[in-house]
Design a protein around this motif. Structure first.
Motif, PDB file in Angstrom:
ATOM      1  N   SER A 128      20.046  21.173  45.203  1.00 44.36           N
ATOM      2  CA  SER A 128      18.895  20.274  45.086  1.00 44.36           C
ATOM      3  C   SER A 128      18.204  20.374  43.729  1.00 44.36           C
ATOM      4  O   SER A 128      17.198  19.697  43.500  1.00 44.36           O
ATOM      5  N   ILE A 129      18.705  21.209  42.834  1.00 49.57           N
ATOM      6  CA  ILE A 129      18.058  21.380  41.534  1.00 49.57           C
ATOM      7  C   ILE A 129      18.094  20.081  40.736  1.00 49.57           C
ATOM      8  O   ILE A 129      19.112  19.398  40.665  1.00 49.57           O
ATOM      9  N   GLY A 130      16.938  19.751  40.150  1.00 51.60           N
ATOM     10  CA  GLY A 130      16.845  18.596  39.273  1.00 51.60           C
ATOM     11  C   GLY A 130      16.138  18.994  37.992  1.00 51.60           C
ATOM     12  O   GLY A 130      15.265  19.873  38.005  1.00 51.60           O
ATOM     13  N   LYS A 131      16.505  18.358  36.899  1.00 53.85           N
ATOM     14  CA  LYS A 131      15.938  18.747  35.604  1.00 53.85           C
ATOM     15  C   LYS A 131      14.432  18.568  35.554  1.00 53.85           C
ATOM     16  O   LYS A 131      13.699  19.490  35.177  1.00 53.85           O
ATOM     17  N   LYS A 132      13.925  17.382  35.929  1.00 54.30           N
ATOM     18  CA  LYS A 132      12.491  17.128  35.797  1.00 54.30           C
ATOM     19  C   LYS A 132      11.654  18.047  36.684  1.00 54.30           C
ATOM     20  O   LYS A 132      10.677  18.639  36.210  1.00 54.30           O
ATOM     21  N   PRO A 133      11.986  18.180  37.988  1.00 56.69           N
ATOM     22  CA  PRO A 133      11.183  19.094  38.811  1.00 56.69           C
ATOM     23  C   PRO A 133      11.169  20.515  38.265  1.00 56.69           C
ATOM     24  O   PRO A 133      10.139  21.196  38.304  1.00 56.69           O
ATOM     25  N   MET A 134      12.314  20.972  37.735  1.00 56.87           N
ATOM     26  CA  MET A 134      12.362  22.331  37.194  1.00 56.87           C
ATOM     27  C   MET A 134      11.526  22.444  35.932  1.00 56.87           C
ATOM     28  O   MET A 134      10.771  23.411  35.743  1.00 56.87           O
ATOM     29  N   MET A 135      11.629  21.452  35.049  1.00 58.45           N
ATOM     30  CA  MET A 135      10.839  21.470  33.823  1.00 58.45           C
ATOM     31  C   MET A 135       9.349  21.394  34.132  1.00 58.45           C
ATOM     32  O   MET A 135       8.536  22.044  33.463  1.00 58.45           O
ATOM     33  N   ASP A 136       8.978  20.616  35.150  1.00 58.01           N
ATOM     34  CA  ASP A 136       7.567  20.514  35.548  1.00 58.01           C
ATOM     35  C   ASP A 136       7.046  21.860  36.039  1.00 58.01           C
ATOM     36  O   ASP A 136       5.899  22.242  35.751  1.00 58.01           O
ATOM     37  N   GLN A 137       7.880  22.578  36.790  1.00 58.49           N
ATOM     38  CA  GLN A 137       7.479  23.896  37.282  1.00 58.49           C
ATOM     39  C   GLN A 137       7.258  24.871  36.130  1.00 58.49           C
ATOM     40  O   GLN A 137       6.266  25.607  36.105  1.00 58.49           O
ATOM     41  N   PHE A 138       8.166  24.857  35.178  1.00 61.15           N
ATOM     42  CA  PHE A 138       8.004  25.754  34.035  1.00 61.15           C
ATOM     43  C   PHE A 138       6.789  25.382  33.200  1.00 61.15           C
ATOM     44  O   PHE A 138       6.064  26.257  32.711  1.00 61.15           O
ATOM     45  N   ALA A 139       6.559  24.082  33.036  1.00 60.10           N
ATOM     46  CA  ALA A 139       5.419  23.637  32.221  1.00 60.10           C
ATOM     47  C   ALA A 139       4.104  24.129  32.803  1.00 60.10           C
ATOM     48  O   ALA A 139       3.247  24.651  32.074  1.00 60.10           O
ATOM     49  N   LEU A 140       3.934  23.985  34.112  1.00 59.77           N
ATOM     50  CA  LEU A 140       2.655  24.346  34.724  1.00 59.77           C
ATOM     51  C   LEU A 140       2.533  25.835  35.024  1.00 59.77           C
ATOM     52  O   LEU A 140       1.497  26.446  34.761  1.00 59.77           O
ATOM     53  N   ASN A 141       3.587  26.434  35.572  1.00 64.58           N
ATOM     54  CA  ASN A 141       3.494  27.808  36.057  1.00 64.58           C
ATOM     55  C   ASN A 141       3.846  28.875  35.033  1.00 64.58           C
ATOM     56  O   ASN A 141       3.550  30.054  35.239  1.00 64.58           O
ATOM     57  N   ALA A 142       4.478  28.491  33.933  1.00 66.73           N
ATOM     58  CA  ALA A 142       4.834  29.484  32.914  1.00 66.73           C
ATOM     59  C   ALA A 142       4.251  29.133  31.552  1.00 66.73           C
ATOM     60  O   ALA A 142       3.533  29.928  30.949  1.00 66.73           O
ATOM     61  N   VAL A 143       4.541  27.926  31.056  1.00 67.65           N
ATOM     62  CA  VAL A 143       4.048  27.545  29.734  1.00 67.65           C
ATOM     63  C   VAL A 143       2.526  27.483  29.715  1.00 67.65           C
ATOM     64  O   VAL A 143       1.885  27.927  28.749  1.00 67.65           O
ATOM     65  N   GLY A 144       1.920  26.948  30.764  1.00 66.98           N
ATOM     66  CA  GLY A 144       0.464  26.850  30.828  1.00 66.98           C
ATOM     67  C   GLY A 144      -0.231  28.191  30.634  1.00 66.98           C
ATOM     68  O   GLY A 144      -1.045  28.362  29.724  1.00 66.98           O
ATOM     69  N   PRO A 145       0.081  29.199  31.480  1.00 70.22           N
ATOM     70  CA  PRO A 145      -0.519  30.510  31.279  1.00 70.22           C
ATOM     71  C   PRO A 145      -0.192  31.113  29.911  1.00 70.22           C
ATOM     72  O   PRO A 145      -1.014  31.823  29.327  1.00 70.22           O
ATOM     73  N   ALA A 146       1.003  30.829  29.383  1.00 70.89           N
ATOM     74  CA  ALA A 146       1.372  31.346  28.064  1.00 70.89           C
ATOM     75  C   ALA A 146       0.476  30.764  26.981  1.00 70.89           C
ATOM     76  O   ALA A 146       0.060  31.477  26.055  1.00 70.89           O
ATOM     77  N   LEU A 147       0.164  29.475  27.088  1.00 71.03           N
ATOM     78  CA  LEU A 147      -0.710  28.845  26.096  1.00 71.03           C
ATOM     79  C   LEU A 147      -2.125  29.407  26.172  1.00 71.03           C
ATOM     80  O   LEU A 147      -2.800  29.543  25.143  1.00 71.03           O
ATOM     81  N   VAL A 148      -2.570  29.742  27.386  1.00 73.10           N
ATOM     82  CA  VAL A 148      -3.879  30.376  27.530  1.00 73.10           C
ATOM     83  C   VAL A 148      -3.830  31.787  26.950  1.00 73.10           C
ATOM     84  O   VAL A 148      -4.731  32.207  26.213  1.00 73.10           O
ATOM     85  N   LEU A 149      -2.772  32.513  27.269  1.00 71.49           N
ATOM     86  CA  LEU A 149      -2.618  33.883  26.777  1.00 71.49           C
ATOM     87  C   LEU A 149      -2.595  33.936  25.253  1.00 71.49           C
ATOM     88  O   LEU A 149      -3.034  34.913  24.645  1.00 71.49           O
ATOM     89  N   ARG A 150      -2.100  32.889  24.640  1.00 70.62           N
ATOM     90  CA  ARG A 150      -2.078  32.810  23.184  1.00 70.62           C
ATOM     91  C   ARG A 150      -3.477  32.993  22.591  1.00 70.62           C
ATOM     92  O   ARG A 150      -3.632  33.519  21.490  1.00 70.62           O
ATOM     93  N   HIS A 151      -4.491  32.593  23.335  1.00 70.68           N
ATOM     94  CA  HIS A 151      -5.876  32.683  22.851  1.00 70.68           C
ATOM     95  C   HIS A 151      -6.574  33.967  23.296  1.00 70.68           C
ATOM     96  O   HIS A 151      -7.738  34.178  22.964  1.00 70.68           O
ATOM     97  N   ALA A 152      -5.866  34.814  24.044  1.00 75.13           N
ATOM     98  CA  ALA A 152      -6.483  36.042  24.571  1.00 75.13           C
ATOM     99  C   ALA A 152      -7.116  36.924  23.506  1.00 75.13           C
ATOM    100  O   ALA A 152      -8.203  37.475  23.731  1.00 75.13           O
ATOM    101  N   PRO A 153      -6.485  37.102  22.336  1.00 75.60           N
ATOM    102  CA  PRO A 153      -7.114  37.966  21.327  1.00 75.60           C
ATOM    103  C   PRO A 153      -8.513  37.514  20.916  1.00 75.60           C
ATOM    104  O   PRO A 153      -9.353  38.343  20.543  1.00 75.60           O
ATOM    105  N   ASP A 154      -8.771  36.213  20.983  1.00 77.90           N
ATOM    106  CA  ASP A 154     -10.097  35.701  20.632  1.00 77.90           C
ATOM    107  C   ASP A 154     -11.049  35.669  21.818  1.00 77.90           C
ATOM    108  O   ASP A 154     -12.267  35.626  21.644  1.00 77.90           O
ATOM    109  N   LEU A 155     -10.499  35.689  23.037  1.00 78.91           N
ATOM    110  CA  LEU A 155     -11.323  35.593  24.238  1.00 78.91           C
ATOM    111  C   LEU A 155     -11.820  36.944  24.725  1.00 78.91           C
ATOM    112  O   LEU A 155     -12.842  37.027  25.409  1.00 78.91           O
ATOM    113  N   LEU A 156     -11.091  38.007  24.381  1.00 80.24           N
ATOM    114  CA  LEU A 156     -11.415  39.343  24.885  1.00 80.24           C
ATOM    115  C   LEU A 156     -12.031  40.210  23.785  1.00 80.24           C
ATOM    116  O   LEU A 156     -11.670  40.074  22.611  1.00 80.24           O
TER     117      LEU A 156
END
Length: 221
Positions: free
Chosen positions: A80-108
């Protein structure tokens, strides 16, 4: 009293964690897509919202994520794997937190104890996977665990008292999980929030880079 930043503050867990911190007297700053237009999958949106914040925070809690995106349910089989659903999962559940973490040095703060916590899920554990299924969601959560682990190493070089961790909240009764609860026991968001705060309160810088469940026990990678 501490100063707390909640990313994904309008969601079931995010709003409950925000309320739990506020109830005990902490100053809470919340950001979300529905309330503030923050899109964690968009680099410019993350930079604009986080770059506009003043001062530092004792804790940053990233509660964004989704199990089902645009109607795509977790896969029951690799067929059942599909490219778009998988990419959407990575975008929200992995890339999103990574982009926030990128700013951690300035937030903490550079001095003293601080926490950067990301909501993960036990199904993201490779070692704990004994039944298969949910490939895209599992993989995205495994990826965010690696992101947290790597980020913790870099962060500890400049922020000696920082604690960067992934957290599994247990099964929480929210719209996020409603269709998938089945016979699994679930806790209400306010109880889950109290559990998570208890875990975070007990962590030390020696725990940075680890993956903990709602009871404070380490989860296998």
């Amino acid at each position: 009293m501490g100063r707390i930043l909640i990313i994904g503050a309008s969601g079931g867990v995010g709003s409950a964690v925000s309320a739990a911190y506020a109830t005990r007297g902490d100053e809470v700053v919340g950001l979300s897509r529905s309330g503030d237009g923050l899109d964690v999958t968009d680099e410019a949106s993350v930079a604009a919202h986080l770059g506009g914040l003043e001062g530092t925070f004792d804790a940053v809690f990233v509660a964004t994520g989704a199990l089902e995106i645009d109607g795509a349910e977790p896969e029951k089989t690799i067929k059942s794997i599909g490219k778009k659903p998988m990419m959407d999962q990575f975008a929200l559940n992995a890339v999103g937190p990574a982009l926030v973490l990128r700013h951690a040095p300035d937030l903490l703060p550079r001095e003293g104890r601080s926490i950067f916590a990301v909501l993960s899920a036990r199904v993201g554990s490779i070692g704990d996977n004994g039944i298969g299924g949910w490939i895209s969601y599992r993989s995205a959560k495994a990826a965010v665990n690696q992101i947290v682990r790597t980020g913790s190493i870099e962060l500890s070089r400049t922020h000696k008292g920082s604690i960067c961790v992934a957290l599994h909240p247990g099964t929480v009764a929210t719209p996020f999980t409603e269709k998938y609860l089945g016979r699994h026991p679930a806790v209400q968001p306010d109880e889950a929030a109290q559990n998570l705060l208890s875990v975070m309160d007990g962590l030390t810088p020696q725990d940075t880079g680890q993956f903990f469940d709602w009871a404070g026990k380490r989860v296998a990678w």
